[in-house]
Design a protein around this motif. Structure first.
Motif, PDB file in Angstrom:
ATOM      1  N   LEU A 176       5.638  25.127 -25.543  1.00  0.00           N
ATOM      2  CA  LEU A 176       5.223  25.057 -24.141  1.00  0.00           C
ATOM      3  C   LEU A 176       4.590  23.719 -23.781  1.00  0.00           C
ATOM      4  CD1 LEU A 176       3.842  28.637 -23.445  1.00  0.00           C
ATOM      5  CD2 LEU A 176       5.928  27.582 -22.548  1.00  0.00           C
ATOM      6  N   ILE A 177       4.212  22.936 -24.764  1.00  0.00           N
ATOM      7  CA  ILE A 177       3.708  21.593 -24.482  1.00  0.00           C
ATOM      8  C   ILE A 177       4.824  20.568 -24.624  1.00  0.00           C
ATOM      9  CG2 ILE A 177       2.161  19.763 -25.298  1.00  0.00           C
ATOM     10  CD1 ILE A 177       0.140  21.953 -25.994  1.00  0.00           C
ATOM     11  N   VAL A 178       5.583  20.659 -25.717  1.00  0.00           N
ATOM     12  CA  VAL A 178       6.567  19.621 -26.025  1.00  0.00           C
ATOM     13  C   VAL A 178       7.707  19.579 -25.008  1.00  0.00           C
ATOM     14  CG1 VAL A 178       8.327  18.956 -27.707  1.00  0.00           C
ATOM     15  CG2 VAL A 178       6.030  19.500 -28.470  1.00  0.00           C
ATOM     16  N   VAL A 179       8.250  20.733 -24.631  1.00  0.00           N
ATOM     17  CA  VAL A 179       9.415  20.738 -23.738  1.00  0.00           C
ATOM     18  C   VAL A 179       9.079  20.145 -22.363  1.00  0.00           C
ATOM     19  CG1 VAL A 179      11.075  22.231 -22.553  1.00  0.00           C
ATOM     20  CG2 VAL A 179      10.584  22.589 -24.977  1.00  0.00           C
ATOM     21  N   PRO A 180       8.021  20.583 -21.677  1.00  0.00           N
ATOM     22  CA  PRO A 180       7.717  19.968 -20.382  1.00  0.00           C
ATOM     23  C   PRO A 180       7.323  18.497 -20.485  1.00  0.00           C
ATOM     24  CG  PRO A 180       6.604  22.074 -20.576  1.00  0.00           C
ATOM     25  CD  PRO A 180       7.154  21.740 -21.921  1.00  0.00           C
TER      26      PRO A 180
ATOM     27  N   PRO B 105       0.795  -1.231   0.000  1.00  0.00           N
ATOM     28  CA  PRO B 105       0.000   0.000   0.000  1.00  0.00           C
ATOM     29  C   PRO B 105       0.832   1.289   0.000  1.00  0.00           C
ATOM     30  CG  PRO B 105      -0.884  -1.553   1.593  1.00  0.00           C
ATOM     31  CD  PRO B 105       0.392  -2.139   1.083  1.00  0.00           C
ATOM     32  N   ALA B 106       1.921   1.331   0.762  1.00  0.00           N
ATOM     33  CA  ALA B 106       2.709   2.569   0.842  1.00  0.00           C
ATOM     34  C   ALA B 106       3.327   2.895  -0.515  1.00  0.00           C
ATOM     35  CB  ALA B 106       3.788   2.432   1.906  1.00  0.00           C
ATOM     36  N   ARG B 107       3.913   1.892  -1.137  1.00  0.00           N
ATOM     37  CA  ARG B 107       4.535   2.136  -2.446  1.00  0.00           C
ATOM     38  C   ARG B 107       3.477   2.389  -3.518  1.00  0.00           C
ATOM     39  NH1 ARG B 107       9.614  -1.244  -4.862  1.00  0.00           N
ATOM     40  NH2 ARG B 107      10.122   0.231  -6.509  1.00  0.00           N
ATOM     41  N   LEU B 108       2.364   1.684  -3.423  1.00  0.00           N
ATOM     42  CA  LEU B 108       1.253   1.905  -4.356  1.00  0.00           C
ATOM     43  C   LEU B 108       0.768   3.352  -4.270  1.00  0.00           C
ATOM     44  CD1 LEU B 108      -1.020   0.952  -6.285  1.00  0.00           C
ATOM     45  CD2 LEU B 108      -2.285   0.252  -4.253  1.00  0.00           C
ATOM     46  N   ALA B 109       0.627   3.854  -3.037  1.00  0.00           N
ATOM     47  CA  ALA B 109       0.168   5.236  -2.856  1.00  0.00           C
ATOM     48  C   ALA B 109       1.159   6.220  -3.477  1.00  0.00           C
ATOM     49  CB  ALA B 109      -0.016   5.537  -1.374  1.00  0.00           C
ATOM     50  N   ARG B 110       2.469   5.977  -3.274  1.00  0.00           N
ATOM     51  CA  ARG B 110       3.471   6.867  -3.871  1.00  0.00           C
ATOM     52  C   ARG B 110       3.405   6.826  -5.388  1.00  0.00           C
ATOM     53  NH1 ARG B 110       6.843   4.590   0.094  1.00  0.00           N
ATOM     54  NH2 ARG B 110       7.929   3.358  -1.486  1.00  0.00           N
ATOM     55  N   GLN B 111       3.197   5.642  -5.954  1.00  0.00           N
ATOM     56  CA  GLN B 111       3.120   5.522  -7.411  1.00  0.00           C
ATOM     57  C   GLN B 111       1.877   6.224  -7.963  1.00  0.00           C
ATOM     58  OE1 GLN B 111       3.358   1.254  -7.689  1.00  0.00           O
ATOM     59  NE2 GLN B 111       5.503   1.332  -8.332  1.00  0.00           N
ATOM     60  N   VAL B 112       0.752   6.061  -7.280  1.00  0.00           N
ATOM     61  CA  VAL B 112      -0.476   6.717  -7.733  1.00  0.00           C
ATOM     62  C   VAL B 112      -0.322   8.230  -7.661  1.00  0.00           C
ATOM     63  CG1 VAL B 112      -2.907   7.101  -7.180  1.00  0.00           C
ATOM     64  CG2 VAL B 112      -2.004   4.775  -7.239  1.00  0.00           C
ATOM     65  N   VAL B 113       0.269   8.726  -6.569  1.00  0.00           N
ATOM     66  CA  VAL B 113       0.491  10.173  -6.435  1.00  0.00           C
ATOM     67  C   VAL B 113       1.424  10.667  -7.536  1.00  0.00           C
ATOM     68  CG1 VAL B 113       1.569  11.930  -4.975  1.00  0.00           C
ATOM     69  CG2 VAL B 113      -0.037  10.306  -3.981  1.00  0.00           C
ATOM     70  N   ALA B 114       2.496   9.917  -7.809  1.00  0.00           N
ATOM     71  CA  ALA B 114       3.434  10.314  -8.872  1.00  0.00           C
ATOM     72  C   ALA B 114       2.738  10.341 -10.228  1.00  0.00           C
ATOM     73  CB  ALA B 114       4.628   9.367  -8.895  1.00  0.00           C
ATOM     74  N   ASP B 115       1.899   9.345 -10.495  1.00  0.00           N
ATOM     75  CA  ASP B 115       1.182   9.313 -11.781  1.00  0.00           C
ATOM     76  C   ASP B 115       0.188  10.472 -11.893  1.00  0.00           C
ATOM     77  OD1 ASP B 115       2.632   7.079 -12.357  1.00  0.00           O
ATOM     78  OD2 ASP B 115       0.969   5.668 -12.194  1.00  0.00           O
ATOM     79  N   LEU B 116      -0.506  10.768 -10.792  1.00  0.00           N
ATOM     80  CA  LEU B 116      -1.442  11.897 -10.801  1.00  0.00           C
ATOM     81  C   LEU B 116      -0.707  13.219 -10.989  1.00  0.00           C
ATOM     82  CD1 LEU B 116      -3.960  10.855  -8.001  1.00  0.00           C
ATOM     83  CD2 LEU B 116      -4.339  10.863 -10.479  1.00  0.00           C
ATOM     84  N   LEU B 117       0.470  13.337 -10.369  1.00  0.00           N
ATOM     85  CA  LEU B 117       1.273  14.541 -10.567  1.00  0.00           C
ATOM     86  C   LEU B 117       1.743  14.654 -12.014  1.00  0.00           C
ATOM     87  CD1 LEU B 117       3.406  14.654  -7.290  1.00  0.00           C
ATOM     88  CD2 LEU B 117       1.570  16.213  -7.967  1.00  0.00           C
ATOM     89  N   ALA B 118       2.070  13.519 -12.635  1.00  0.00           N
ATOM     90  CA  ALA B 118       2.478  13.541 -14.044  1.00  0.00           C
ATOM     91  C   ALA B 118       1.323  13.997 -14.931  1.00  0.00           C
ATOM     92  CB  ALA B 118       2.968  12.160 -14.469  1.00  0.00           C
TER      93      ALA B 118
ATOM     94  N   VAL C  36      11.384  11.891 -20.099  1.00  0.00           N
ATOM     95  CA  VAL C  36      12.779  11.523 -19.857  1.00  0.00           C
ATOM     96  C   VAL C  36      13.010  11.175 -18.388  1.00  0.00           C
ATOM     97  CG1 VAL C  36      15.124  12.493 -19.810  1.00  0.00           C
ATOM     98  CG2 VAL C  36      13.696  12.798 -21.807  1.00  0.00           C
ATOM     99  N   THR C  37      12.261  11.783 -17.484  1.00  0.00           N
ATOM    100  CA  THR C  37      12.497  11.559 -16.054  1.00  0.00           C
ATOM    101  C   THR C  37      11.540  10.530 -15.440  1.00  0.00           C
ATOM    102  OG1 THR C  37      11.090  13.448 -15.514  1.00  0.00           O
ATOM    103  CG2 THR C  37      13.455  13.855 -15.692  1.00  0.00           C
ATOM    104  N   TRP C  38      10.259  10.712 -15.608  1.00  0.00           N
ATOM    105  CA  TRP C  38       9.271   9.881 -14.920  1.00  0.00           C
ATOM    106  C   TRP C  38       9.022   8.556 -15.628  1.00  0.00           C
ATOM    107  CZ3 TRP C  38       4.463   8.886 -17.246  1.00  0.00           C
ATOM    108  CH2 TRP C  38       3.547   8.231 -16.438  1.00  0.00           C
ATOM    109  N   LEU C  39       8.851   8.585 -16.931  1.00  0.00           N
ATOM    110  CA  LEU C  39       8.472   7.378 -17.665  1.00  0.00           C
ATOM    111  C   LEU C  39       9.493   6.249 -17.559  1.00  0.00           C
ATOM    112  CD1 LEU C  39       6.243   6.138 -19.375  1.00  0.00           C
ATOM    113  CD2 LEU C  39       7.411   7.014 -21.409  1.00  0.00           C
ATOM    114  N   PRO C  40      10.802   6.497 -17.689  1.00  0.00           N
ATOM    115  CA  PRO C  40      11.743   5.377 -17.556  1.00  0.00           C
ATOM    116  C   PRO C  40      11.664   4.690 -16.191  1.00  0.00           C
ATOM    117  CG  PRO C  40      12.831   7.240 -18.572  1.00  0.00           C
ATOM    118  CD  PRO C  40      11.481   7.716 -18.125  1.00  0.00           C
ATOM    119  N   LEU C  41      11.452   5.487 -15.143  1.00  0.00           N
ATOM    120  CA  LEU C  41      11.320   4.881 -13.807  1.00  0.00           C
ATOM    121  C   LEU C  41      10.091   3.979 -13.724  1.00  0.00           C
ATOM    122  CD1 LEU C  41      12.195   7.982 -11.595  1.00  0.00           C
ATOM    123  CD2 LEU C  41      13.648   6.018 -12.115  1.00  0.00           C
ATOM    124  N   ARG C  42       8.987   4.459 -14.280  1.00  0.00           N
ATOM    125  CA  ARG C  42       7.755   3.651 -14.245  1.00  0.00           C
ATOM    126  C   ARG C  42       7.912   2.381 -15.070  1.00  0.00           C
ATOM    127  NH1 ARG C  42       4.787   2.740 -11.442  1.00  0.00           N
ATOM    128  NH2 ARG C  42       2.727   3.049 -12.322  1.00  0.00           N
TER     129      ARG C  42
END
Length: 198
Positions: free
Chosen positions: A113-117, A8-21, A123-129
């Protein structure tokens, strides 16, 4: 692929990270759209210039047509008024060029303004996931096939020295002896570290 952890703890962190993305992409899409609209507002002078040029061209065109009916000087007067009509056409072209420049600038600003962010996110979030999903899926397959000995061996190589030191006796020695409790404990610790339920 296994996208989310069982714990649950890691799941919550992953869900929060995905929602932030998702929020990151949404924020930049809205910001880019607003910036593009702000730049497009600058096209108003170009539109007015093009309209003025069209009106001037129409006015001089009508005057030139009427002037040609004047006896003796109608031809020369019509030619002079045609030059005024041409000036109106030049104004229309200048306004259209300005409008096109503003529209092009707005488009490229919006795209940037869409492509760069989003590229930064990819480059940062997707490889980790993706790395987590592949690793967790492989661990789950080994667990489901009952390959606890292989998981235990991997745990000896992958777990931190602090995790290995937490065992009451040498886990490598227990694994070599084939001690089922040590093998199960090593496999369980590796699975938990990988986000998979033992």
């Amino acid at each position: 692929m296994k996208w989310y952890a069982d714990r649950p703890a890691r799941l919550a962190r992953q869900v929060v990270a995905d929602l932030l993305a998702v929020a990151w992409v949404w924020f930049w899409a809205v910001s880019a759209s607003a910036a593009g609209d702000a730049v497009r507002a600058l096209r108003a002078p170009g539109d007015r210039l093009a309209d003025a040029g069209r009106n001037l061209s129409d006015t001089f065109g009508e005057a030139a047509a009427n002037a040609r009916d004047v006896p003796l000087v109608g031809g020369r007067l019509g030619e002079a008024l045609d030059r005024g009509r041409n000036a109106g056409g030049t104004l229309t072209d200048a306004g259209a060029t300005q409008v096109e420049a503003v529209e092009t600038s707005a488009l490229w600003l919006t795209v940037a303004l869409i492509v760069v962010p989003v590229a930064f996110l990819l480059v940062t979030w997707l490889p980790l996931r993706l790395r987590f999903a592949r690793h967790a899926a492989a661990l789950r397959r080994l667990r489901d096939r009952g390959r606890t000995d292989l998981l235990a061996l991997r745990a000896l190589n992958a777990l931190s020295p602090g995790d290995l030191a937490a065992f009451p006796e040498d886990p490598a020695e227990g694994w070599r002896r084939g001690d089922p409790e040590v093998v199960e404990a090593l496999a369980a610790r590796l699975l938990r570290a990988g986000g998979v339920r033992p």
